[in-house]
Write a protein that holds these residues in place. Structure first.
Motif, PDB file in Angstrom:
ATOM      1  N   VAL A  83      -6.460   0.547  -3.779  1.00  0.00           N
ATOM      2  CA  VAL A  83      -7.532  -0.026  -3.036  1.00  0.00           C
ATOM      3  C   VAL A  83      -8.530  -0.014  -4.053  1.00  0.00           C
ATOM      4  O   VAL A  83      -9.084   1.121  -4.725  1.00  0.00           O
ATOM      5  CB  VAL A  83      -7.855   0.923  -1.813  1.00  0.00           C
ATOM      6  CG1 VAL A  83      -9.032   0.585  -1.219  1.00  0.00           C
ATOM      7  CG2 VAL A  83      -6.915   0.924  -0.789  1.00  0.00           C
TER       8      VAL A  83
ATOM      9  N   PHE B 143     -12.345  -3.259  -1.367  1.00  0.00           N
ATOM     10  CA  PHE B 143     -13.043  -3.324  -0.200  1.00  0.00           C
ATOM     11  C   PHE B 143     -14.502  -2.918  -0.590  1.00  0.00           C
ATOM     12  O   PHE B 143     -14.785  -2.093  -1.355  1.00  0.00           O
ATOM     13  CB  PHE B 143     -12.617  -2.041   0.770  1.00  0.00           C
ATOM     14  CG  PHE B 143     -13.295  -1.348   1.866  1.00  0.00           C
ATOM     15  CD1 PHE B 143     -12.973  -2.223   2.992  1.00  0.00           C
ATOM     16  CD2 PHE B 143     -14.189  -0.444   1.883  1.00  0.00           C
ATOM     17  CE1 PHE B 143     -13.750  -1.584   4.294  1.00  0.00           C
ATOM     18  CE2 PHE B 143     -14.967  -0.165   2.847  1.00  0.00           C
ATOM     19  CZ  PHE B 143     -15.061  -0.867   4.152  1.00  0.00           C
TER      20      PHE B 143
ATOM     21  N   SER C 106     -18.812   2.197   0.137  1.00  0.00           N
ATOM     22  CA  SER C 106     -17.563   1.554   0.398  1.00  0.00           C
ATOM     23  C   SER C 106     -16.369   2.499  -0.001  1.00  0.00           C
ATOM     24  O   SER C 106     -15.249   2.522   0.675  1.00  0.00           O
ATOM     25  CB  SER C 106     -17.311   0.469  -0.575  1.00  0.00           C
ATOM     26  OG  SER C 106     -18.173  -0.554   0.072  1.00  0.00           O
TER      27      SER C 106
ATOM     28  N   ALA D 268     -13.801   3.358   2.645  1.00  0.00           N
ATOM     29  CA  ALA D 268     -12.373   3.028   2.361  1.00  0.00           C
ATOM     30  C   ALA D 268     -11.205   4.046   2.818  1.00  0.00           C
ATOM     31  O   ALA D 268     -10.281   3.719   3.028  1.00  0.00           O
ATOM     32  CB  ALA D 268     -12.029   2.618   1.090  1.00  0.00           C
TER      33      ALA D 268
ATOM     34  N   VAL E 108     -12.771  -0.466  -4.943  1.00  0.00           N
ATOM     35  CA  VAL E 108     -13.952  -0.690  -4.303  1.00  0.00           C
ATOM     36  C   VAL E 108     -15.133  -0.932  -5.425  1.00  0.00           C
ATOM     37  O   VAL E 108     -14.904  -0.543  -6.643  1.00  0.00           O
ATOM     38  CB  VAL E 108     -14.243   0.584  -3.599  1.00  0.00           C
ATOM     39  CG1 VAL E 108     -13.385   0.742  -2.399  1.00  0.00           C
ATOM     40  CG2 VAL E 108     -14.133   1.884  -4.436  1.00  0.00           C
TER      41      VAL E 108
END
Length: 308
Positions: A80, A114, A121, A125, A82
């Motif tokens: 992920v 994200f 964030s 997240a 950010v």
């Protein structure tokens, strides 16, 4: 049943080039009042990517984490990414998360980004990541990475509360982690701050963020069945140090609970501040809770309570 997750490794990368607020003020033709206000807010130095890209900084932070953790790349189930700034992603049809996966041979990792909560964030997240762990019982490891690079020197000013610094972090989040286990996460998204860079809004928004932070910290502790005094450390974003000191006083907490080491020497590294502080806070006591906090333009704030 909600999955139990925690941060087992964290790393960060800051560009080598360091500048100070007075030099920045001269180059960008700021008035002396602005510079003095920044210094009162705790600002002294910041890191300048000096032409390096966000992908470069993110890769260096991720490489440091992989070297330190010594885990196999094919054991990363998800990545992920950010960020806050629009320029901190690769232009379509490229994908920065995909580029990281390719570079580090994360062959089994799903990947997405994200950014909707701006500087909050990275903590926001965590809610998505925890839900993903819960939905996928076989998932073991997620790599959370974030980076931002400001292309315009004059735009580093964060109202009067800080100066934006370039940098990146990477955190390894694992199921049933033995350390830094996530207890609760409290978020706020008012949307009232979208006019925050326009004239006449700054004082009202400062009060809004103050009360949001106060409420979220209290909510995070309450939801985990701890008192505020149980929180051994608050690892903050690097904006407006005097406001943070007033906030701790309003919560009835001693000032030394706030981790302040990086306000003046690093500056505000958007999505990375709390994780940089986690990597550098060496006096966390096992078995006691600590809190990460972040806020983003647009009225976003997040507080995450962990136990060491």
């Amino acid at each position: 049943m909600t999955a139990h997750i925690g941060i087992t490794h964290v790393a960060f990368h800051l560009p080598e080039h360091v500048d100070d607020v007075r030099n920045w003020g001269k180059r960008t033709q700021q008035d002396s009042t602005t510079v003095r206000r920044l210094e009162r807010a705790g600002v002294r130095y910041y890191h300048d990517a000096n032409g390096q890209s966000a992908i470069s900084l993110a890769a260096k932070a991720t490489g440091s984490l992989m070297n330190a953790s010594r885990i196999a790349p094919d054991t990363i189930d998800c990545l992920v990414y950010v960020h806050t700034l629009q320029g901190s992603v690769a232009p379509p049809p490229l994908s920065l998360p995909h580029m990281l996966c390719d570079q580090f041979d994360f062959t089994n990792a799903q990947a997405f980004s994200f950014a909707q909560q701006h500087c909050a964030s990275a903590l926001g997240a965590l809610r998505v990541i925890r839900a993903t762990f819960t939905a996928h019982p076989d998932m073991r490891r997620v790599l959370l990475a974030g980076a931002d690079v400001m292309p315009l020197e004059s735009e580093r000013l964060m109202q009067s509360g800080g100066l934006l610094s370039d940098g990146a972090f990477a955190a390894l989040i694992e199921r049933d982690a033995p350390v830094n286990r996530l207890l609760t996460l409290a978020t706020s998204a008012s949307g009232l701050g979208w006019r925050g860079t326009l004239g006449g809004e700054e004082q009202r928004l400062a009060g809004q963020y103050f009360f949001a932070a106060r409420n979220l910290i209290g909510q995070a502790a309450h939801n985990a069945r701890y008192t505020l005094d149980d929180i051994q450390r608050i690892l903050p974003h690097h904006l407006d140090l005097p406001a943070w000191r007033r906030l701790l006083s309003s919560l009835g907490l001693p000032g030394d609970r706030l981790f302040t080491k990086n306000f003046s020497r690093i500056g505000h590294v958007t999505v990375s501040d709390a994780f940089i502080n986690l990597a550098e806070c060496n006096d966390l006591v096992s078995g006691k809770p600590f809190l990460l906090f972040a806020q983003g333009v647009g009225g976003f704030s997040a507080a995450a309570l962990f136990i060491r």
